[in-house]
Scaffold this motif. Structure first.
Motif, PDB file in Angstrom:
ATOM      1  N   TYR A 167      90.719  69.100  49.062  1.00  0.00           N
ATOM      2  CA  TYR A 167      89.794  69.129  47.650  1.00  0.00           C
ATOM      3  C   TYR A 167      90.076  70.569  47.134  1.00  0.00           C
ATOM      4  O   TYR A 167      91.306  71.436  47.714  1.00  0.00           O
ATOM      5  CB  TYR A 167      87.927  69.179  48.395  1.00  0.00           C
ATOM      6  CG  TYR A 167      87.452  70.087  48.880  1.00  0.00           C
ATOM      7  CD1 TYR A 167      87.230  71.060  47.650  1.00  0.00           C
ATOM      8  CD2 TYR A 167      87.686  71.039  49.808  1.00  0.00           C
ATOM      9  CE1 TYR A 167      86.491  72.479  48.017  1.00  0.00           C
ATOM     10  CE2 TYR A 167      87.709  72.353  50.829  1.00  0.00           C
ATOM     11  CZ  TYR A 167      87.006  72.469  49.564  1.00  0.00           C
ATOM     12  OH  TYR A 167      86.107  74.251  49.857  1.00  0.00           O
ATOM     13  N   ARG A 168      89.495  70.343  45.811  1.00  0.00           N
ATOM     14  CA  ARG A 168      90.485  71.968  45.041  1.00  0.00           C
ATOM     15  C   ARG A 168      88.672  72.320  44.505  1.00  0.00           C
ATOM     16  O   ARG A 168      87.907  72.119  43.724  1.00  0.00           O
ATOM     17  CB  ARG A 168      90.943  71.913  43.826  1.00  0.00           C
ATOM     18  CG  ARG A 168      92.354  71.377  44.571  1.00  0.00           C
ATOM     19  CD  ARG A 168      93.606  72.182  44.130  1.00  0.00           C
ATOM     20  NE  ARG A 168      94.933  71.967  44.731  1.00  0.00           N
ATOM     21  CZ  ARG A 168      95.598  72.639  44.595  1.00  0.00           C
ATOM     22  NH1 ARG A 168      95.742  73.290  43.332  1.00  0.00           N
ATOM     23  NH2 ARG A 168      96.908  71.841  44.998  1.00  0.00           N
ATOM     24  N   GLY A 169      88.195  73.785  45.045  1.00  0.00           N
ATOM     25  CA  GLY A 169      87.089  73.755  44.790  1.00  0.00           C
ATOM     26  C   GLY A 169      86.308  75.531  44.002  1.00  0.00           C
ATOM     27  O   GLY A 169      88.457  76.192  43.603  1.00  0.00           O
ATOM     28  N   ASP A 170      85.739  75.953  43.974  1.00  0.00           N
ATOM     29  CA  ASP A 170      86.175  77.256  42.714  1.00  0.00           C
ATOM     30  C   ASP A 170      85.844  78.162  43.771  1.00  0.00           C
ATOM     31  O   ASP A 170      85.751  79.121  42.778  1.00  0.00           O
ATOM     32  CB  ASP A 170      84.126  77.031  42.100  1.00  0.00           C
ATOM     33  CG  ASP A 170      82.929  76.892  42.581  1.00  0.00           C
ATOM     34  OD1 ASP A 170      83.184  76.971  44.277  1.00  0.00           O
ATOM     35  OD2 ASP A 170      81.713  76.397  41.856  1.00  0.00           O
ATOM     36  N   GLY A 171      85.443  78.444  44.690  1.00  0.00           N
ATOM     37  CA  GLY A 171      86.180  79.575  44.883  1.00  0.00           C
ATOM     38  C   GLY A 171      84.624  79.492  46.673  1.00  0.00           C
ATOM     39  O   GLY A 171      84.626  80.711  47.058  1.00  0.00           O
ATOM     40  N   ARG A 172      83.351  79.049  46.254  1.00  0.00           N
ATOM     41  CA  ARG A 172      82.228  79.613  46.720  1.00  0.00           C
ATOM     42  C   ARG A 172      82.273  78.843  48.326  1.00  0.00           C
ATOM     43  O   ARG A 172      81.795  80.181  48.962  1.00  0.00           O
ATOM     44  CB  ARG A 172      81.087  79.044  45.922  1.00  0.00           C
ATOM     45  CG  ARG A 172      80.801  79.721  44.657  1.00  0.00           C
ATOM     46  CD  ARG A 172      79.647  79.318  44.259  1.00  0.00           C
ATOM     47  NE  ARG A 172      80.070  77.953  43.271  1.00  0.00           N
ATOM     48  CZ  ARG A 172      78.946  77.160  42.665  1.00  0.00           C
ATOM     49  NH1 ARG A 172      78.182  77.573  42.755  1.00  0.00           N
ATOM     50  NH2 ARG A 172      79.543  75.780  41.735  1.00  0.00           N
ATOM     51  N   ALA A 173      82.784  77.841  48.290  1.00  0.00           N
ATOM     52  CA  ALA A 173      82.692  76.669  50.054  1.00  0.00           C
ATOM     53  C   ALA A 173      84.280  78.246  50.928  1.00  0.00           C
ATOM     54  O   ALA A 173      83.669  78.615  52.023  1.00  0.00           O
ATOM     55  CB  ALA A 173      83.270  76.005  49.595  1.00  0.00           C
ATOM     56  N   ALA A 174      84.945  78.357  50.275  1.00  0.00           N
ATOM     57  CA  ALA A 174      86.226  79.553  50.742  1.00  0.00           C
ATOM     58  C   ALA A 174      86.083  80.877  50.895  1.00  0.00           C
ATOM     59  O   ALA A 174      86.656  81.018  51.647  1.00  0.00           O
ATOM     60  CB  ALA A 174      87.730  79.410  49.957  1.00  0.00           C
ATOM     61  N   ALA A 175      85.097  81.376  50.409  1.00  0.00           N
ATOM     62  CA  ALA A 175      84.162  82.638  50.793  1.00  0.00           C
ATOM     63  C   ALA A 175      83.755  82.784  51.670  1.00  0.00           C
ATOM     64  O   ALA A 175      83.626  82.965  52.331  1.00  0.00           O
ATOM     65  CB  ALA A 175      83.335  83.091  49.744  1.00  0.00           C
ATOM     66  N   VAL A 176      82.885  81.203  52.020  1.00  0.00           N
ATOM     67  CA  VAL A 176      82.056  81.110  52.939  1.00  0.00           C
ATOM     68  C   VAL A 176      82.615  80.975  53.976  1.00  0.00           C
ATOM     69  O   VAL A 176      82.648  82.111  55.702  1.00  0.00           O
ATOM     70  CB  VAL A 176      80.456  80.080  52.743  1.00  0.00           C
ATOM     71  CG1 VAL A 176      80.973  79.424  54.520  1.00  0.00           C
ATOM     72  CG2 VAL A 176      79.888  79.990  51.729  1.00  0.00           C
TER      73      VAL A 176
END
Length: 449
Positions: A167-176
């Motif tokens: 997927y391509r997210g807005d960065g919030r999940a990636a920060a977690v």
């Protein structure tokens, strides 16, 4: 943040992806020789020799669950796997985690050109079909493997291995994910291929809320696991009468490819009952019919042959019109032959012109619609076609069986995603995304909720 609501039977309806925590079932490191020794690659990339090596590595290797040894009937094999799963839990070999969690999963692989790091989130994803537009398949599936996986999961009542979705997210999940990876892991192990695997549990409500908010705006592409996703869908339908059904979710690994791009490799074909000599004869006959096929004898140098196949892909990327849009490397008893073509008339006759041009020109489309069906007349079933990920293994199998290996170039990820977003599925086994998650680090027992 998008609205999430519950409809009949407690099923989740949302505008994006819904990834829920679950109580993971994990190996107790004190009860096995090592965590690396009880893992396995995904079921569909384990060859017979590899299966034996995995079984020998530890009596509790997860391959005994995902590929139970043949019994008098397939159903008996599924029951054997379910019995093993129950025994291993009863004996404490597998233990449930104390609380539901999302799991951050990291793979670190050393390569000649540097380390490859991949991180993602393992959780229980809400299951929906392609019409919902949330989870996009890009390949067709074969009924027999789907039925096999359905039988196994129905009997074990467990998700034994995570599917790989991007997927391509807005960065919030990636920060977690990044914050979790700064803590000591739940487990760390290295598998026989040299890959380091680490796992963390995410249980903090604020972190879970960040992941939920990010994913609610996303949709996912199935990178690996189309047959198992079809399994999830079928079992969801079978249990539609249940309220708040655990069958409405399936275990997946979600990777944000904006942060961690995947590799895409080809999956090669071995035509077990078509000798290379006969394949070349039929191509000559087709060439006489002006189908536009060109065959170049490359001798018996494997490395040179692979370079020639890759060079054809690079030449196609230049945009020059060479009249040789597709390229395949044929191998078997008799060396290596580069096959290019077909002509426009042959392509138009076999593949509908109202389909996207990117789909019509896929190597896998041309291989199945023209070569297998019209030139070689090879039935599309496991007795006639084998699918292998490794070039060397495909060539060896072709020589061993007296058949023909058809080696392909990989498809670019952008092509895969563009077709999936148009609702166009590629021929099955068109791509191999990786690195693939190891099986056995965390399982989902549906009885645990």
């Amino acid at each position: 943040m998008s609205e999430t609501r519950y409809g009949d039977a407690g099923r989740v309806a949302a505008c994006g992806l819904s990834l829920a925590p679950f109580r993971g079932l994990r190996y107790d490191p004190e009860r096995v020789s090592s965590l690396g020794a009880v893992t396995s690659p995904p079921y569909d990339v384990v060859d017979p020799d590899g299966r034996t090596r995995l079984e020998d590595s530890d009596p509790h290797n997860v391959v005994r669950l995902i590929l139970p040894r043949p019994e008098p009937t397939a159903e008996a094999g599924y029951r054997h796997a379910a019995s093993l799963l129950e025994d291993w839990q009863r004996l404490g070999v597998l233990r449930p985690d104390p609380a539901p969690a999302l799991y951050v999963y990291e793979q670190l692989t050393s390569q000649a050109d540097g380390n490859l790091l991949q991180r993602g989130l393992i959780g229980a994803l809400a299951v929906s079909d392609a019409r919902a537009g949330m989870v996009l398949p890009h390949e067709d599936v074969m009924p027999r493997p789907v039925a096999d996986r359905v039988g196994l999961m129905r009997t074990t009542k467990a998700n034994l291995e995570p599917l790989l979705l991007t997927y391509r997210g807005d960065g919030r999940a990636a920060a977690v994910v990044t914050r979790a990876a700064e803590r000591p892991p739940l487990l760390e192990t290295t598998t026989s291929d040299g890959t380091r695997h680490r796992l963390w549990a995410v249980t903090d409500p604020a972190d879970l809320a960040d992941v939920s908010a990010d994913l609610a705006t996303c949709r996912a592409l199935i990178a690996d696991g189309h047959h198992r996703w079809a399994m999830y869908l079928r079992l969801q339908r079978e249990h539609r009468h249940l309220a708040h059904s655990p069958w409405d979710r399936g275990m997946v690994l979600l990777v944000d490819t904006a942060e961690y791009p995947l590799r895409v490799r080809a999956i090669h074909r071995v035509l077990h009952q078509l000798p290379l000599r006969k394949a070349l004869e039929r191509l000559r006959d087709a060439g006489n019919g002006d189908d536009g096929w060109h065959v170049t004898d490359l001798g018996d140098d494997f490395g040179r042959a692979l370079k020639a196949l890759a060079a054809e892909k690079r030449e196609r990327g230049t945009g020059r019109d060479t009249g040789r849009e597709n390229a395949f490397l044929l191998a078997g008893e008799g060396g290596y032959h580069l096959l290019t073509g077909p002509g426009e008339a042959a392509l138009d006759a076999a593949v509908p012109t109202d389909l996207p041009e990117e789909y019509r020109r896929l190597d896998a489309t041309v291989l199945h619609a023209l070569l297998l069906e019209r030139v070689w007349h090879v039935p599309d079933d496991p007795e006639h076609i084998g699918y292998l990920h490794d070039t060397g293994a495909a060539v060896r199998e072709a020589v061993r069986s007296g058949g023909t290996a058809v080696l392909l170039n990989p498809v670019e990820e952008g092509v895969v995603r563009r077709l999936a977003e148009q609702g166009v599925t590629m021929p099955r086994k068109s791509t191999s995304f990786g690195p693939k998650p190891a099986t056995g680090l965390v399982l989902r027992n549906l009885r645990l909720g």
